[in-house]
Design an enzyme around this catalytic site. Sequence first.
Site, PDB file in Angstrom:
ATOM      1  N   HIS A  82      -8.355  -2.916   0.827  1.00 52.17           N
ATOM      2  CA  HIS A  82      -7.130  -2.274   1.332  1.00 52.17           C
ATOM      3  C   HIS A  82      -7.098  -0.812   0.914  1.00 52.17           C
ATOM      4  CE1 HIS A  82      -2.918  -1.906   2.515  1.00 52.17           C
ATOM      5  NE2 HIS A  82      -2.743  -1.222   1.393  1.00 52.17           N
ATOM      6  N   ASP A 161       9.280  -8.297   2.608  1.00 57.96           N
ATOM      7  CA  ASP A 161       8.786  -6.934   2.384  1.00 57.96           C
ATOM      8  C   ASP A 161       9.117  -6.046   3.575  1.00 57.96           C
ATOM      9  OD1 ASP A 161       7.114  -4.765   1.213  1.00 57.96           O
ATOM     10  OD2 ASP A 161       5.957  -5.154   3.023  1.00 57.96           O
ATOM     11  N   ARG A 168      14.168   0.682   2.290  1.00 61.79           N
ATOM     12  CA  ARG A 168      13.702   1.744   1.375  1.00 61.79           C
ATOM     13  C   ARG A 168      13.489   3.046   2.127  1.00 61.79           C
ATOM     14  NH1 ARG A 168       8.472  -0.734  -0.611  1.00 61.79           N
ATOM     15  NH2 ARG A 168       8.136   1.306  -1.541  1.00 61.79           N
ATOM     16  N   SER A 183       5.079  -4.333  -2.920  1.00 62.25           N
ATOM     17  CA  SER A 183       5.043  -4.400  -1.457  1.00 62.25           C
ATOM     18  C   SER A 183       3.604  -4.614  -0.966  1.00 62.25           C
ATOM     19  CB  SER A 183       5.627  -3.093  -0.888  1.00 62.25           C
ATOM     20  OG  SER A 183       5.293  -2.916   0.449  1.00 62.25           O
TER      21      SER A 183
HETATM   22  N1  URA Z   1       2.523   0.642   1.889  1.00 64.94           N
HETATM   23  C1  URA Z   1       3.157  -0.544   1.777  1.00 64.94           C
HETATM   24  O1  URA Z   1       2.717  -1.540   2.351  1.00 64.94           O
HETATM   25  N2  URA Z   1       4.267  -0.609   1.021  1.00 64.94           N
HETATM   26  C2  URA Z   1       4.767   0.464   0.375  1.00 64.94           C
HETATM   27  O2  URA Z   1       5.779   0.334  -0.297  1.00 64.94           O
HETATM   28  C3  URA Z   1       4.103   1.681   0.506  1.00 64.94           C
HETATM   29  C4  URA Z   1       2.972   1.734   1.274  1.00 64.94           C
END
Ligand code: URA
Length: 435
Positions: A82, A161, A168, A183
């Site tokens: 990732h 999320d 957020r 997250s």
């Molecule tokens: N990428 C994500 O998946 N979550 C975050 O909070 C920031 C970047």
Amino acid sequence: MTMIELIEKKKHGQSLTDEEINFIIKGYTEGLIPDYQVSAWLMAIYFQNMDEEEVFSLTKAMLYSGETVDLTKIKGVKCDKHSTGGVGDKTSLVVAPLASALGVKMAKMSGRGLGHTGGTLDKLEAIPNFKIEKDIEDFYEQVNKIGLAIIGQSKNIAPADKLLYALRDVTGTVDAIALIASSIMSKKLASGADNIVLDVKVGSGAFMKDVDEARKLASLMVKIGNYYHKKTVATLTDMSQPLGCAVGNALEVKEAIETLKGHGPDDFTKLCIELTVEILQVCEITSSYEEAYKLVKSAIDQGLGLEKLRAMIKYQNGNPLVIDDYSLLNIAQNTIDVIYEGQEKLYIKSVDALLIGEAAMKLGAGRVTKDDAIDLGVGIVLNKKVGDIVAPGESLAKIYTNGQNTNLAKEMVYSAYTLTKDVVTKMPIIIETIK
Ligand code: URA
């Protein structure tokens, strides 16, 4: 237990228990706790932070808010890779085939790009007919057969999320390390891999602008992974200038293919090799760095990664002829060079990744909101990068355009370059690795 008590508790810097965090995440996902209370809680986290136990609990609550992928149906050792996202970041298109060619099962679920950072799925869609949506059973079958698949992440992965991230975004609470780490890791853990290699980008084109903050984020994500019994490694890598030379979807696919053929830009090739080496080590294909490095180099030299990419394109309905015929990628035909207009030879001191990413967006390569359409054929190819010399009249970069905001993009690319008389040493692409 009431939400107001939990907001007060966090506001005063106290730790919430696993049960309390679960109460919030479950209540919010089910629509029982309103946005304004969760917003207040998020802001309290921003100022008071969370301890590690709270981060583990938050990750778990989000991870189990939706479906989890059971990769046990895939035989062999599975790894996920990732990136926190950057400009010109086409790493997965090279690293996943290389690791797969060397025996790791790469069952990857990716996302689309938003803002100036591109997404792997958008890049793959520059390959004619490439299918990014697959039934989960077909996904397992593909990885069992050819060792590699990259598909779109299911909408039901970590839905809490998704809700929290959207909140957020509009409450100024994205940039809290505890929230970012939980997250990202909730989605990675829900995707089911045995091992996780994280590429945490640092610099103007990345989410994290500062090395110390990026290091904190990387360490926390490694701790979360290890806590959930996944071997996790994070590399901090430079994103102050774009990665490689190509920025824009089809252009990046071409550069990724060239890299698998052994003709990629130095920084990008080095990063792909190092990340694949990390994957081989974390998956215990080999424990020695030197051995892993040799394996990866020879996989490039022998075209093994290229053949894996070809197999994946075929399996996912794409046209594999793109590998030998780039005209099939539909790269924009109109080009203009961004010419250096100065009077003396100078060194390139910096190339602002953010500005290049924004210029590519103006051309249509990226989306401002998640529903925007994008133009896969446009973008920018840098002819000069940090440490290079440029002479009067030389091209700094080439713009590939279909007519949208071309002059503006040209000005932005020109102003992304800072030049100097002094010799500039190239910065290393890998800043450090955290295990
Ligand atoms: N990428 C994500 O998946 N979550 C975050 O909070 C920031 C970047």
